[in-house]
Enzyme design. Structure first.
Site, PDB file in Angstrom:
ATOM      1  N   HIS A   1       0.821  -1.210   0.000  1.00 35.87           N
ATOM      2  CA  HIS A   1       0.000   0.000   0.000  1.00 35.87           C
ATOM      3  C   HIS A   1       0.856   1.262   0.000  1.00 35.87           C
ATOM      4  O   HIS A   1       0.434   2.305  -0.514  1.00 35.87           O
ATOM      5  CB  HIS A   1      -0.903   0.026   1.229  1.00 35.87           C
ATOM      6  CG  HIS A   1      -2.046  -0.939   1.159  1.00 35.87           C
ATOM      7  ND1 HIS A   1      -3.365  -0.544   1.234  1.00 35.87           N
ATOM      8  CD2 HIS A   1      -2.075  -2.288   1.015  1.00 35.87           C
ATOM      9  CE1 HIS A   1      -4.157  -1.608   1.137  1.00 35.87           C
ATOM     10  NE2 HIS A   1      -3.383  -2.672   1.024  1.00 35.87           N
TER      11      HIS A   1
ATOM     12  N   GLN B   1      13.003  -4.781  -5.711  1.00 36.70           N
ATOM     13  CA  GLN B   1      12.383  -5.520  -6.809  1.00 36.70           C
ATOM     14  C   GLN B   1      12.455  -4.761  -8.129  1.00 36.70           C
ATOM     15  O   GLN B   1      12.666  -5.372  -9.185  1.00 36.70           O
ATOM     16  CB  GLN B   1      10.924  -5.835  -6.475  1.00 36.70           C
ATOM     17  CG  GLN B   1      10.195  -6.581  -7.594  1.00 36.70           C
ATOM     18  CD  GLN B   1       8.954  -7.280  -7.113  1.00 36.70           C
ATOM     19  OE1 GLN B   1       9.042  -8.256  -6.378  1.00 36.70           O
ATOM     20  NE2 GLN B   1       7.804  -6.782  -7.516  1.00 36.70           N
TER      21      GLN B   1
ATOM     22  N   HIS C   1       3.295 -13.858  -7.286  1.00 40.69           N
ATOM     23  CA  HIS C   1       1.971 -14.068  -6.698  1.00 40.69           C
ATOM     24  C   HIS C   1       0.913 -13.230  -7.410  1.00 40.69           C
ATOM     25  O   HIS C   1      -0.274 -13.401  -7.184  1.00 40.69           O
ATOM     26  CB  HIS C   1       2.001 -13.725  -5.211  1.00 40.69           C
ATOM     27  CG  HIS C   1       2.269 -12.271  -4.919  1.00 40.69           C
ATOM     28  ND1 HIS C   1       3.265 -11.548  -5.537  1.00 40.69           N
ATOM     29  CD2 HIS C   1       1.666 -11.400  -4.079  1.00 40.69           C
ATOM     30  CE1 HIS C   1       3.266 -10.311  -5.080  1.00 40.69           C
ATOM     31  NE2 HIS C   1       2.302 -10.189  -4.196  1.00 40.69           N
TER      32      HIS C   1
ATOM     33  N   TRP D   1      -1.000  -6.624  -7.560  1.00 38.82           N
ATOM     34  CA  TRP D   1      -1.143  -5.604  -8.596  1.00 38.82           C
ATOM     35  C   TRP D   1       0.127  -4.787  -8.766  1.00 38.82           C
ATOM     36  O   TRP D   1       0.534  -4.469  -9.897  1.00 38.82           O
ATOM     37  CB  TRP D   1      -2.323  -4.695  -8.263  1.00 38.82           C
ATOM     38  CG  TRP D   1      -2.674  -3.711  -9.341  1.00 38.82           C
ATOM     39  CD1 TRP D   1      -2.716  -2.361  -9.234  1.00 38.82           C
ATOM     40  CD2 TRP D   1      -3.071  -4.004 -10.697  1.00 38.82           C
ATOM     41  NE1 TRP D   1      -3.104  -1.789 -10.420  1.00 38.82           N
ATOM     42  CE2 TRP D   1      -3.332  -2.781 -11.337  1.00 38.82           C
ATOM     43  CE3 TRP D   1      -3.228  -5.190 -11.424  1.00 38.82           C
ATOM     44  CZ2 TRP D   1      -3.737  -2.698 -12.668  1.00 38.82           C
ATOM     45  CZ3 TRP D   1      -3.635  -5.108 -12.748  1.00 38.82           C
ATOM     46  CH2 TRP D   1      -3.884  -3.873 -13.363  1.00 38.82           C
ATOM     47  N   ASN D   2       0.812  -4.433  -7.676  1.00 36.83           N
ATOM     48  CA  ASN D   2       2.060  -3.692  -7.807  1.00 36.83           C
ATOM     49  C   ASN D   2       3.098  -4.486  -8.572  1.00 36.83           C
ATOM     50  O   ASN D   2       3.766  -3.971  -9.474  1.00 36.83           O
ATOM     51  CB  ASN D   2       2.616  -3.328  -6.422  1.00 36.83           C
ATOM     52  CG  ASN D   2       1.760  -2.329  -5.693  1.00 36.83           C
ATOM     53  OD1 ASN D   2       1.081  -1.512  -6.295  1.00 36.83           O
ATOM     54  ND2 ASN D   2       1.775  -2.399  -4.374  1.00 36.83           N
ATOM     55  N   SER D   3       3.246  -5.760  -8.215  1.00 40.42           N
ATOM     56  CA  SER D   3       4.243  -6.594  -8.888  1.00 40.42           C
ATOM     57  C   SER D   3       3.926  -6.760 -10.364  1.00 40.42           C
ATOM     58  O   SER D   3       4.813  -6.732 -11.221  1.00 40.42           O
ATOM     59  CB  SER D   3       4.323  -7.975  -8.217  1.00 40.42           C
ATOM     60  OG  SER D   3       4.920  -7.875  -6.940  1.00 40.42           O
TER      61      SER D   3
ATOM     62  N   GLU E   1       4.796  -3.547 -12.160  1.00 41.04           N
ATOM     63  CA  GLU E   1       6.248  -3.409 -12.259  1.00 41.04           C
ATOM     64  C   GLU E   1       6.808  -4.307 -13.354  1.00 41.04           C
ATOM     65  O   GLU E   1       7.690  -3.896 -14.117  1.00 41.04           O
ATOM     66  CB  GLU E   1       6.873  -3.722 -10.902  1.00 41.04           C
ATOM     67  CG  GLU E   1       6.590  -2.660  -9.853  1.00 41.04           C
ATOM     68  CD  GLU E   1       6.838  -3.113  -8.426  1.00 41.04           C
ATOM     69  OE1 GLU E   1       6.499  -2.354  -7.501  1.00 41.04           O
ATOM     70  OE2 GLU E   1       7.355  -4.232  -8.234  1.00 41.04           O
TER      71      GLU E   1
ATOM     72  N   ASP F   1      -7.049  -9.872  -4.729  1.00 45.99           N
ATOM     73  CA  ASP F   1      -7.206  -9.495  -6.134  1.00 45.99           C
ATOM     74  C   ASP F   1      -6.314 -10.280  -7.076  1.00 45.99           C
ATOM     75  O   ASP F   1      -6.395 -10.114  -8.297  1.00 45.99           O
ATOM     76  CB  ASP F   1      -6.916  -8.003  -6.294  1.00 45.99           C
ATOM     77  CG  ASP F   1      -5.470  -7.652  -5.931  1.00 45.99           C
ATOM     78  OD1 ASP F   1      -4.945  -8.236  -4.958  1.00 45.99           O
ATOM     79  OD2 ASP F   1      -4.864  -6.807  -6.612  1.00 45.99           O
ATOM     80  N   GLN F   2      -5.462 -11.147  -6.538  1.00 44.30           N
ATOM     81  CA  GLN F   2      -4.467 -11.818  -7.370  1.00 44.30           C
ATOM     82  C   GLN F   2      -5.071 -12.688  -8.477  1.00 44.30           C
ATOM     83  O   GLN F   2      -4.537 -12.713  -9.600  1.00 44.30           O
ATOM     84  CB  GLN F   2      -3.514 -12.630  -6.482  1.00 44.30           C
ATOM     85  CG  GLN F   2      -2.698 -11.757  -5.547  1.00 44.30           C
ATOM     86  CD  GLN F   2      -2.057 -12.500  -4.403  1.00 44.30           C
ATOM     87  OE1 GLN F   2      -1.952 -13.733  -4.423  1.00 44.30           O
ATOM     88  NE2 GLN F   2      -1.630 -11.779  -3.378  1.00 44.30           N
TER      89      GLN F   2
END
Length: 482
Positions: free
Chosen positions: A29, A385, A400, A403-405, A408, A424-425
């Site tokens: 977050h 990362q 996983h 959303w951030n990953s 990116e 949300d994954q």
């Protein structure tokens, strides 16, 4: 962003606008909230005054005033400024890092957080810096405070627009539709692509947010649903601006959100909320803080893993990370290791300290011995990362699918093997497949990702076949777009 920012302040569009951006103290977050805060504070974003408030335990990690291993929480009136935005901690009642476990704990957290944020609003007003807009980064108590004080509210949705649409319509007339499909799926029916919500394509049960179709009756899922329901009830009633961390081109069917706008909601795509590679380089080279990120976890030696990456061929390394919140069982570690060895590629694997019990630690130590002190693979507790994904030797991201990953990986053009777990994954993994930038790995009936399956999916993404080349080309396309 300038027009949106001015609208939220409503009372004026001058430089005295003051945004209080409030976020949970979780790794996933904080960085999007920080990126949004910095954009609001830029001159071309309105030149507004911005205060970022996170839980005291996270604030203490961001601005440590004690030796490593100790946590000294700043007093509630503590304020830190980097010259662009200010940082003020709020108390959530769990200031020394514990997490609420029961319904009573969560009620206490909401009550204490709201009281602390209210005190911050009053204190800023008394100091001649009244808050003109509260931006709630999915932090329900912040929305409560905005309503209580009569301050304009904006909600920063730091998940996908598809996830927002799924939750919103679930709570606005479609709960029975989703529940019926989930019950049929649990009952043994095939997973049908027949759950259709306004503004979204047909979705299978496994592609919906996991909390909406949870069949375990778990306390965490119930608590998450209750919190999201309360937040979206406020959205439906107060009609705040909703800022979504996405871009129109990425989610054309969801971002249009016509059905939500028909409910007189203002929904805007403002993403992706992360620094580009150029900003990372500027930060390192010139001390510019535009590319700053927050790490709540101590990184392993950056020089060590960077030099390890430097020594690997271009696009050869499999980078594996399931984020900051997911632990591993010993059996899953063994299967992951089996798959990583079978794919015969060098790998860089992040396993946070919080995800390591005694059995897992012993298994990882055995792995280090077997793999020749990092010659074939390297295991870390935490890393930067963005720098790993930006490195030319990184060729695949086993993720996983937070959303951030996912964003990116798209920004840096790295193809993905999506291994969704919860929240949300599953929605994001579906989007990975739809965009053609990766594949979705399948778990077995016990929820285990079997090593042979992991190796198979890595081979698809990194191989010389048509599917792998198409995936890499699509990933490269998004690297150019974003």
């Amino acid at each position: 962003m300038a027009d949106h920012a001015g609208h939220c302040s409503s009372s004026s569009q001058d430089r005295r606008s003051h945004f209080l951006v409030a976020a949970y103290g979780y790794q996933g977050h904080l960085n999007p909230a920080l990126a949004l805060a910095r954009r609001l504070a830029r001159p071309h974003g309105g030149g507004a005054r911005v205060t970022l408030s996170v839980a005291a335990s996270a604030h203490a990690r961001m601005f440590p005033s004690s030796p490593p291993g100790q946590l000294v929480v700043a007093p509630p009136d503590a304020e830190v400024s980097d010259g662009i935005i200010s940082y003020v901690p709020y108390s959530d009642g769990f200031d020394f890092g514990a997490r609420p476990r029961t319904a009573a704990d969560r009620a206490r957290r909401r009550r204490v957080s709201a009281a602390s944020l209210s005190a911050i609003v009053r204190r800023l007003a008394a100091a001649g810096r009244p808050v003109t807009c509260v931006v709630s980064a999915l932090l329900l108590p912040a929305a409560d405070v905005a309503v209580e004080h009569g301050i304009p509210l904006a909600v920063f949705w730091n998940q996908s627009a598809a996830t927002l649409a799924a939750y919103y319509h679930y709570f606005h007339g479609h709960e029975h539709l989703v529940a019926a499909a989930a019950a049929a799926y649990v009952g043994g029916a095939d997973d049908p692509a027949s759950v259709t919500l306004p503004g979204l394509p047909p979705l299978r049960v496994r592609d919906l947010p996991s909390f909406l179709v949870d069949a375990t009756g778990g306390e965490h899922a119930r608590a998450s649903i209750d919190s999201m329901r309360a937040l979206l009830e406020i959205v439906g009633r107060e009609k705040p601006m909703v800022l979504v961390n996405t871009i129109d081109m990425l989610e054309p069917e969801a971002v249009a959100l016509r059905a939500m706008r028909q409910q007189h909601l203002e929904v805007f795509a403002v993403g992706p909320m992360l620094p580009r590679l150029q900003l990372l380089q500027q930060t390192d080279a010139a001390g510019d803080d535009e590319g700053r990120r927050i790490d709540l976890y101590e990184q392993d030696d950056e020089k060590g893993y960077t030099e390890w990456l430097d020594a690997r061929p271009r696009r050869s390394v499999v980078y594996v990370s399931y984020g900051s919140m997911l632990g591993y069982s010993r059996q899953q570690v063994q299967e992951m290791l089996r798959g990583l060895r079978e794919c015969r590629r060098p790998y860089l694997w992040v396993v946070p300290r919080d995800g390591r019990d005694g059995d897992v630690e012993r298994c990882l130590m055995e792995m280090d011995d077997d793999d020749g002190d990092g010659e074939r693979g390297m295991v870390m507790e935490w890393c930067d990362q963005l720098k790993v994904l930006a490195h030319p030797s990184t060729g695949c991201f086993v993720t996983h699918c937070g959303w951030n990953s996912m964003l990116e990986a798209l920004v840096f053009g790295v193809p993905m093997v999506a291994v969704p777990n919860w929240s949300d994954q599953p929605v994001n993994a579906h989007l990975v497949e739809e965009l053609g930038v990766g594949v979705r790995a399948e778990r077995d009936a016990a929820g285990l990702l079997v090593g042979t399956e992991l190796a198979k999916f890595i081979a698809v993404v990194t191989g010389d076949g048509d599917e792998g080349m198409n995936i890499r080309n699509r990933a490269s396309f998004w690297n150019q777009i974003l």
